[in-house]
Design a protein around this motif. Structure first.
Motif, mmCIF file in Angstrom:
data_model
loop_
_atom_site.group_PDB
_atom_site.id
_atom_site.type_symbol
_atom_site.label_atom_id
_atom_site.label_comp_id
_atom_site.label_asym_id
_atom_site.label_seq_id
_atom_site.Cartn_x
_atom_site.Cartn_y
_atom_site.Cartn_z
ATOM 1 N N VAL A 190 37.206 38.888 46.592
ATOM 2 C CA VAL A 190 36.284 40.105 46.862
ATOM 3 C C VAL A 190 35.998 40.168 48.632
ATOM 4 C CG1 VAL A 190 33.905 41.073 46.749
ATOM 5 C CG2 VAL A 190 35.160 40.194 44.725
ATOM 6 N N GLU A 191 35.526 38.765 49.205
ATOM 7 C CA GLU A 191 35.447 38.851 50.511
ATOM 8 C C GLU A 191 36.674 39.131 51.397
ATOM 9 O OE1 GLU A 191 33.750 34.989 52.030
ATOM 10 O OE2 GLU A 191 32.113 35.213 50.668
ATOM 11 N N ARG A 192 37.842 38.854 50.901
ATOM 12 C CA ARG A 192 39.085 38.989 51.732
ATOM 13 C C ARG A 192 39.537 40.589 51.533
ATOM 14 N NH1 ARG A 192 44.002 35.217 52.836
ATOM 15 N NH2 ARG A 192 45.448 36.809 53.704
ATOM 16 N N VAL A 193 39.730 40.959 50.332
ATOM 17 C CA VAL A 193 40.188 42.046 49.894
ATOM 18 C C VAL A 193 39.341 43.189 49.734
ATOM 19 C CG1 VAL A 193 41.828 43.197 48.157
ATOM 20 C CG2 VAL A 193 42.045 40.888 48.770
ATOM 21 N N GLY A 194 37.995 42.959 49.281
ATOM 22 C CA GLY A 194 36.978 43.979 49.123
ATOM 23 C C GLY A 194 36.877 44.449 47.605
ATOM 24 N N TYR A 195 37.535 43.981 46.895
ATOM 25 C CA TYR A 195 37.455 44.056 45.253
ATOM 26 C C TYR A 195 37.589 42.971 44.388
ATOM 27 C CZ TYR A 195 42.080 45.819 45.942
ATOM 28 O OH TYR A 195 43.645 45.998 46.092
ATOM 29 N N SER A 196 37.259 43.148 43.302
ATOM 30 C CA SER A 196 37.324 41.751 42.278
ATOM 31 C C SER A 196 38.729 41.812 41.832
ATOM 32 C CB SER A 196 36.459 42.030 41.108
ATOM 33 O OG SER A 196 37.121 43.035 40.345
ATOM 34 N N LEU A 197 39.109 40.488 41.423
ATOM 35 C CA LEU A 197 40.210 40.244 40.615
ATOM 36 C C LEU A 197 40.725 41.009 39.714
ATOM 37 C CD1 LEU A 197 40.193 36.162 40.507
ATOM 38 C CD2 LEU A 197 41.832 37.558 41.937
ATOM 39 N N ALA A 198 39.471 41.469 38.773
ATOM 40 C CA ALA A 198 39.692 42.163 37.446
ATOM 41 C C ALA A 198 40.254 43.738 38.060
ATOM 42 C CB ALA A 198 38.374 42.446 36.780
ATOM 43 N N ARG A 199 39.718 44.110 39.065
ATOM 44 C CA ARG A 199 40.225 45.539 39.731
ATOM 45 C C ARG A 199 41.769 45.251 40.221
ATOM 46 N NH1 ARG A 199 37.561 48.931 44.541
ATOM 47 N NH2 ARG A 199 38.893 50.725 44.434
ATOM 48 N N SER A 200 41.952 44.320 40.665
ATOM 49 C CA SER A 200 43.492 44.125 41.144
ATOM 50 C C SER A 200 44.165 43.992 40.210
ATOM 51 C CB SER A 200 43.314 42.878 41.902
ATOM 52 O OG SER A 200 44.530 42.668 42.834
ATOM 53 N N LEU A 201 43.979 43.571 39.009
ATOM 54 C CA LEU A 201 44.759 43.478 37.889
ATOM 55 C C LEU A 201 45.060 44.831 37.309
ATOM 56 C CD1 LEU A 201 43.608 40.033 36.362
ATOM 57 C CD2 LEU A 201 45.982 40.540 37.426
ATOM 58 N N ALA A 202 44.013 45.343 37.244
ATOM 59 C CA ALA A 202 43.834 46.715 36.575
ATOM 60 C C ALA A 202 44.717 47.906 37.595
ATOM 61 C CB ALA A 202 42.367 47.522 36.451
ATOM 62 N N LYS A 203 44.687 47.622 38.654
ATOM 63 C CA LYS A 203 45.653 48.469 39.752
ATOM 64 C C LYS A 203 46.987 48.052 39.543
ATOM 65 C CE LYS A 203 44.167 49.216 43.851
ATOM 66 N NZ LYS A 203 43.698 49.168 45.312
ATOM 67 N N GLU A 204 47.420 46.804 39.426
ATOM 68 C CA GLU A 204 48.773 46.253 39.454
ATOM 69 C C GLU A 204 49.469 46.299 38.188
ATOM 70 O OE1 GLU A 204 50.546 45.593 42.190
ATOM 71 O OE2 GLU A 204 48.769 45.899 43.538
ATOM 72 N N LEU A 205 48.754 46.307 37.041
ATOM 73 C CA LEU A 205 49.308 46.073 35.919
ATOM 74 C C LEU A 205 49.015 47.538 34.793
ATOM 75 C CD1 LEU A 205 48.179 42.401 34.897
ATOM 76 C CD2 LEU A 205 50.365 42.963 35.622
ATOM 77 N N GLY A 206 50.005 47.536 33.862
ATOM 78 C CA GLY A 206 49.657 48.769 32.919
ATOM 79 C C GLY A 206 49.551 48.229 31.661
ATOM 80 N N GLY A 207 49.274 49.326 30.538
ATOM 81 C CA GLY A 207 49.313 48.892 29.075
ATOM 82 C C GLY A 207 48.624 47.929 28.776
ATOM 83 N N ASP A 208 49.079 47.502 27.704
ATOM 84 C CA ASP A 208 48.518 46.069 27.056
ATOM 85 C C ASP A 208 48.370 45.007 27.996
ATOM 86 O OD1 ASP A 208 48.240 47.440 24.492
ATOM 87 O OD2 ASP A 208 50.359 46.817 23.734
#
Length: 116
Positions: A9-27
């Motif tokens: 969060v400090e480095r990128v500005g958002y959480s791991l969960a949000r990052s995963l949600a942006k990068e992955l799709g579907g199930d």
């Protein structure tokens, strides 16, 4: 994982969960976000899942039963978290959604962990 998430969060500005949600799709996205959230904020995640089974028209009775059984160990603090998040007690919400013996069973399952 909590420390990694804080650093992320400090480095990128958002959480791991949000990052995963942006990068992955579907199930894969749903599974990855759920797994991370259960590690970072298990009570809030369990409460959200329980509420999702009662949201909208009708109740997913099977889903509610599974969620209450699966997250019963978290329901002691989850009941407080539910009330804080949704403005009503989990027990009252269940009583509004269900009737009869099934309602009594689910309420007893919720209360069983709270009373321990």
């Amino acid at each position: 994982l909590k420390m990694v998430n804080l650093a992320y969060v400090e480095r990128v500005g958002y959480s791991l969960a949000r990052s995963l949600a942006k990068e992955l799709g579907g199930d894969a996205k749903d599974a990855a976000v759920h797994t991370v959230n259960m590690k970072l904020k298990p009570v809030d995640t369990a409460v959200s899942i329980i509420e999702s089974t009662m949201k909208g028209i009708g109740t997913d009775e099977y889903g509610l039963t599974v969620a209450v059984l699966r997250y019963q160990a978290l329901l002691g603090s989850g009941c407080n978290a539910y009330e804080k998040e949704y403005g009503k007690s989990l027990e009252k919400r269940v009583k509004r959604e269900l009737k009869g013996d099934f309602e009594k069973l689910i309420v007893e399952m919720i209360d069983a962990d709270v009373k321990m």
